[in-house]
Design a protein around this motif. Structure first.
Motif, PDB file in Angstrom:
ATOM      1  N   SER A  22       0.820  -1.203   0.000  1.00  0.00           N
ATOM      2  CA  SER A  22       0.000   0.000   0.000  1.00  0.00           C
ATOM      3  C   SER A  22       0.857   1.258   0.000  1.00  0.00           C
ATOM      4  N   GLN A  23       2.043   1.226   0.606  1.00  0.00           N
ATOM      5  CA  GLN A  23       2.891   2.398   0.635  1.00  0.00           C
ATOM      6  C   GLN A  23       3.359   2.764  -0.771  1.00  0.00           C
ATOM      7  N   SER A  24       3.837   1.777  -1.528  1.00  0.00           N
ATOM      8  CA  SER A  24       4.328   2.059  -2.871  1.00  0.00           C
ATOM      9  C   SER A  24       3.193   2.475  -3.790  1.00  0.00           C
ATOM     10  N   ALA A  25       1.987   1.948  -3.538  1.00  0.00           N
ATOM     11  CA  ALA A  25       0.844   2.296  -4.376  1.00  0.00           C
ATOM     12  C   ALA A  25       0.478   3.754  -4.221  1.00  0.00           C
ATOM     13  N   LYS A  26       0.792   4.334  -3.046  1.00  0.00           N
ATOM     14  CA  LYS A  26       0.438   5.720  -2.788  1.00  0.00           C
ATOM     15  C   LYS A  26       1.444   6.686  -3.403  1.00  0.00           C
ATOM     16  N   LYS A  27       2.615   6.191  -3.749  1.00  0.00           N
ATOM     17  CA  LYS A  27       3.625   7.047  -4.342  1.00  0.00           C
ATOM     18  C   LYS A  27       3.281   7.316  -5.803  1.00  0.00           C
ATOM     19  N   GLU A  28       3.865   8.386  -6.315  1.00  0.00           N
ATOM     20  CA  GLU A  28       3.712   8.670  -7.738  1.00  0.00           C
ATOM     21  C   GLU A  28       4.413   7.562  -8.522  1.00  0.00           C
ATOM     22  N   LEU A  29       3.646   6.835  -9.301  1.00  0.00           N
ATOM     23  CA  LEU A  29       4.183   5.666  -9.990  1.00  0.00           C
ATOM     24  C   LEU A  29       4.901   6.074 -11.264  1.00  0.00           C
ATOM     25  N   GLU A  30       6.101   5.578 -11.438  1.00  0.00           N
ATOM     26  CA  GLU A  30       6.844   5.803 -12.664  1.00  0.00           C
ATOM     27  C   GLU A  30       6.696   4.585 -13.556  1.00  0.00           C
ATOM     28  N   LEU A  31       6.258   4.814 -14.769  1.00  0.00           N
ATOM     29  CA  LEU A  31       5.983   3.711 -15.692  1.00  0.00           C
ATOM     30  C   LEU A  31       7.237   3.417 -16.503  1.00  0.00           C
ATOM     31  N   LYS A  32       8.144   2.655 -15.892  1.00  0.00           N
ATOM     32  CA  LYS A  32       9.433   2.373 -16.521  1.00  0.00           C
ATOM     33  C   LYS A  32       9.566   0.929 -16.960  1.00  0.00           C
ATOM     34  N   THR A  33       9.231  -0.005 -16.075  1.00  0.00           N
ATOM     35  CA  THR A  33       9.453  -1.413 -16.389  1.00  0.00           C
ATOM     36  C   THR A  33       8.335  -1.944 -17.287  1.00  0.00           C
ATOM     37  N   PRO A  34       8.600  -3.039 -18.036  1.00  0.00           N
ATOM     38  CA  PRO A  34       7.540  -3.640 -18.861  1.00  0.00           C
ATOM     39  C   PRO A  34       6.308  -4.018 -18.042  1.00  0.00           C
ATOM     40  N   ALA A  35       6.520  -4.506 -16.808  1.00  0.00           N
ATOM     41  CA  ALA A  35       5.386  -4.892 -15.970  1.00  0.00           C
ATOM     42  C   ALA A  35       4.543  -3.677 -15.600  1.00  0.00           C
ATOM     43  N   GLN A  36       5.207  -2.562 -15.282  1.00  0.00           N
ATOM     44  CA  GLN A  36       4.474  -1.345 -14.942  1.00  0.00           C
ATOM     45  C   GLN A  36       3.694  -0.826 -16.145  1.00  0.00           C
ATOM     46  N   LYS A  37       4.326  -0.842 -17.302  1.00  0.00           N
ATOM     47  CA  LYS A  37       3.669  -0.351 -18.508  1.00  0.00           C
ATOM     48  C   LYS A  37       2.474  -1.235 -18.887  1.00  0.00           C
ATOM     49  N   ALA A  38       2.667  -2.552 -18.782  1.00  0.00           N
ATOM     50  CA  ALA A  38       1.578  -3.475 -19.102  1.00  0.00           C
ATOM     51  C   ALA A  38       0.433  -3.317 -18.108  1.00  0.00           C
ATOM     52  N   SER A  39       0.790  -3.146 -16.823  1.00  0.00           N
ATOM     53  CA  SER A  39      -0.233  -2.964 -15.789  1.00  0.00           C
ATOM     54  C   SER A  39      -1.040  -1.698 -16.048  1.00  0.00           C
ATOM     55  N   TYR A  40      -0.345  -0.628 -16.417  1.00  0.00           N
ATOM     56  CA  TYR A  40      -1.037   0.615 -16.730  1.00  0.00           C
ATOM     57  C   TYR A  40      -1.948   0.433 -17.939  1.00  0.00           C
ATOM     58  N   GLY A  41      -1.462  -0.277 -18.946  1.00  0.00           N
ATOM     59  CA  GLY A  41      -2.259  -0.505 -20.153  1.00  0.00           C
ATOM     60  C   GLY A  41      -3.529  -1.287 -19.870  1.00  0.00           C
ATOM     61  N   ILE A  42      -3.415  -2.303 -19.004  1.00  0.00           N
ATOM     62  CA  ILE A  42      -4.601  -3.092 -18.646  1.00  0.00           C
ATOM     63  C   ILE A  42      -5.618  -2.213 -17.917  1.00  0.00           C
ATOM     64  N   GLY A  43      -5.129  -1.414 -16.979  1.00  0.00           N
ATOM     65  CA  GLY A  43      -6.031  -0.518 -16.266  1.00  0.00           C
ATOM     66  C   GLY A  43      -6.669   0.503 -17.185  1.00  0.00           C
ATOM     67  N   LEU A  44      -5.880   1.037 -18.128  1.00  0.00           N
ATOM     68  CA  LEU A  44      -6.388   2.022 -19.075  1.00  0.00           C
ATOM     69  C   LEU A  44      -7.476   1.413 -19.952  1.00  0.00           C
ATOM     70  N   ASN A  45      -7.210   0.220 -20.480  1.00  0.00           N
ATOM     71  CA  ASN A  45      -8.204  -0.437 -21.346  1.00  0.00           C
ATOM     72  C   ASN A  45      -9.462  -0.784 -20.577  1.00  0.00           C
ATOM     73  N   MET A  46      -9.286  -1.253 -19.326  1.00  0.00           N
ATOM     74  CA  MET A  46     -10.456  -1.586 -18.521  1.00  0.00           C
ATOM     75  C   MET A  46     -11.299  -0.348 -18.261  1.00  0.00           C
ATOM     76  N   GLY A  47     -10.631   0.763 -17.920  1.00  0.00           N
ATOM     77  CA  GLY A  47     -11.351   2.003 -17.656  1.00  0.00           C
ATOM     78  C   GLY A  47     -12.103   2.498 -18.877  1.00  0.00           C
ATOM     79  N   ARG A  48     -11.459   2.441 -20.028  1.00  0.00           N
ATOM     80  CA  ARG A  48     -12.117   2.872 -21.262  1.00  0.00           C
ATOM     81  C   ARG A  48     -13.328   1.996 -21.573  1.00  0.00           C
ATOM     82  N   SER A  49     -13.154   0.681 -21.393  1.00  0.00           N
ATOM     83  CA  SER A  49     -14.244  -0.245 -21.671  1.00  0.00           C
ATOM     84  C   SER A  49     -15.435   0.017 -20.774  1.00  0.00           C
ATOM     85  N   LEU A  50     -15.180   0.205 -19.488  1.00  0.00           N
ATOM     86  CA  LEU A  50     -16.267   0.462 -18.546  1.00  0.00           C
ATOM     87  C   LEU A  50     -16.941   1.796 -18.839  1.00  0.00           C
TER      88      LEU A  50
END
Length: 235
Positions: A22-50
């Motif tokens: 929870s601590q790291s989630a509250k920080k400003e997230l930097e989208l650097k690693t492939p996992a971070q970028k993919a995670s952001y993309g999944i969230g973005l697509n889910m949000g758009r779909s909803l």
């Protein structure tokens, strides 16, 4: 949209974020690693779909809180009954919004076709299909059981492009009798080498059944269509 679809979408984000405290989630997230970028993309697509399905009043912070509780294996803050009641409320609101959009599209489409049919060069058939001949040719005309090669670009009446073989730079082959009714009729009017602009009423397209978020219910569809060839006949 079913209740479980929203719940499943939220659960998916929980899986993607597993391992984040929870601590790291509250920080400003930097989208650097492939996992971070993919995670952001999944969230973005889910949000758009909803949002496209009318679920645009979801609270992102409450979603994040649910994910944190699930990842930390905390006791859920609401009962299943309360959650189902909330899902039902959002589903009803989404359906009401989509129905209202469909009604607006139907009215706008009717007005568009009425005005468009008065323009010089626009022909309206008995079915309600409207077309313009953009480029004439003397090639063969396809029959319902033919397969044809075409280039096309599809737009909504506001000019939004929802599909385009022209932009992809690759024509498609398709059965004349296996497409939406407006295309079935329009293709059989054309000669190989011709270009038409089709104005297809919603009842000759997808009607109230939206095939994708890009084509809302009750949409009039506009196609720039070029008939390149009929399979087995060449140009």
């Amino acid at each position: 949209m079913k209740h479980h679809r929203l719940a499943a979408a939220v659960a998916l984000v929980g899986l993607v974020l597993t391992g984040c405290d929870s601590q790291s989630a509250k920080k400003e997230l930097e989208l650097k690693t492939p996992a971070q970028k993919a995670s952001y993309g999944i969230g973005l697509n889910m949000g758009r779909s909803l949002a496209q399905e009318g679920m645009d009043d979801l609270d992102a912070q409450a979603v994040a809180l649910g994910i944190e509780d699930a990842v930390a294996k905390k006791e859920q803050r609401l009962t299943d009954e309360q959650l189902m009641e909330a899902f039902s409320f959002l589903q009803q609101r989404a359906e009401e919004r989509m129905a209202a959009i469909g009604d607006e599209n139907a009215k706008a489409g009717k007005k568009f076709l009425e005005d468009n049919g008065k323009r010089e060069g626009v022909v309206t058939t008995a079915s309600g299909l409207q077309y313009e001949v953009v480029k004439k040719a003397e090639g063969a005309q396809p029959k319902p059981d033919d397969v044809v090669s075409v280039h096309y670009e599809g737009k909504l009446i506001d000019g939004t492009v929802f599909d385009s073989s022209i932009q992809r730079g690759a024509p498609i082959d398709l059965p004349v009798g296996g497409v939406i009714p407006g295309w079935v009729e329009g293709l059989q009017l054309m000669h190989v080498g011709e270009k038409y602009k089709l104005y297809i009423p919603s009842e000759l397209a997808y009607g109230a059944q939206s095939p994708s978020p890009a084509i809302p219910a009750n949409s009039v569809l506009i196609f720039d269509l070029e008939l390149l060839s009929i399979q087995g006949q060449g140009q």
